[in-house]
Motif scaffolding. Structure first.
Motif: not given
Length: 284
Positions: A38-43, A184-194, A203-206
């Protein structure tokens, strides 16, 4: 991880999978779940007027159920992006035929890849602890299959398993199976960047800042609560052949994200069966 300064031309997203993609345990005030999809879709929608999104994922689903209940529906939508995460529920069961799991995952990818512009697969995260160590060989066998399928079918792979930060128990809910809202926020960021979008959090992976370990008594109280509230019910479902997803259908609509761009393929009050897109709210 690829990144571009311009937003990729994606106008629709379908998410396929189990509880990880449904959004447990990113709980909203109304009792529903949000989660990384959902977070990814909103972005994505913020930069794509008329954006369409459907989350078909249902908690507790095994890979056979995902293939039977979600894959053909997702393929028929011809979305720009499809995310597929499945097989881990199978791998965490005491008895599991990993050859069968690999075969079903292959079937899912072969049906989804031609139906979309970009298929996204994942190496799921694992919470550090005895459960991860016990099932690590199965998980890594599953992830090796994911890598092979991605290379063969041109899918992107989001390596969450390889991000130590997501193994931190502080990013996991008390059930020790699902990520917190921050996870979940960090996962959304990871998919977003991918997917090639400009990073919003490089720094989602930090890892989280170091903290003193909880006291012995605090750990024992947490262990007892976990066993009573989550482990014993989970064992009971396994023994009786039940699943936390029994009676549930996918394609949920989040009121928090119910802005004009939002779309779901099902009726809000009765989300299923999913047969096509439907706009929610007025057109932009």
């Amino acid at each position: 991880m690829q990144t571009n300064t311009a937003s990729p031309p994606y106008a629709s997203l379908v998410a396929v999978g189990d509880s990880f993609t449904e959004g447990m345990s990113d709980l909203l005030p109304d009792g529903s779940y949000r989660g990384w999809a959902d977070l990814l879709a909103a972005r994505m929608a913020a930069s794509a007027p008329g954006f369409r999104y459907a989350n078909l994922a249902v908690r507790g689903k095994l890979i056979r159920q995902i293939v039977d209940e979600q894959v053909d529906v997702a393929a028929a939508m011809n979305a720009d992006v499809v995310t597929l995460v499945g097989g881990l529920n199978d791998a965490l069961r005491p008895k599991c035929d990993m050859g069968r799991v690999r075969g079903l995952l292959t079937e899912a990818v072969e049906r989804l890849a031609p139906s979309c512009k970009q298929l996204v697969l994942m190496r799921s995260p694992g919470r550090r602890g005895p459960v991860l160590e016990r099932f690590r060989p199965r998980m890594e066998e599953l992830f090796a299959c994911v890598d092979e399928l991605a290379a063969k079918h041109g899918a992107l792979v989001v390596d969450l398993y390889g991000a130590p930060a997501l193994g931190d128990p502080r990013l996991w809910d008390v059930d020790r199976l699902h990520l917190t809202a921050e996870g979940h926020r960090r996962v959304a960021e990871a998919v977003w960047q991918t997917l090639g979008y400009e990073p919003q959090d490089a720094g989602w992976h930090v890892p989280l800042p170091a903290a003193a370990p909880p006291a012995w008594l605090t750990r024992r109280v947490a262990d007892i609560r976990f066993a009573r509230q989550h482990l014993l019910p989970w064992i009971g479902r396994r023994l009786t052949g039940r699943s936390s997803g029994d009676g549930r259908t996918g394609a949920h609509f989040s009121a928090e994200l119910g802005r004009p761009f939002w779309a779901t393929p099902a009726d809000d009050a009765n989300p299923g069966p999913v047969t096509g897109w439907r706009q929610v709210g007025p057109e932009r």
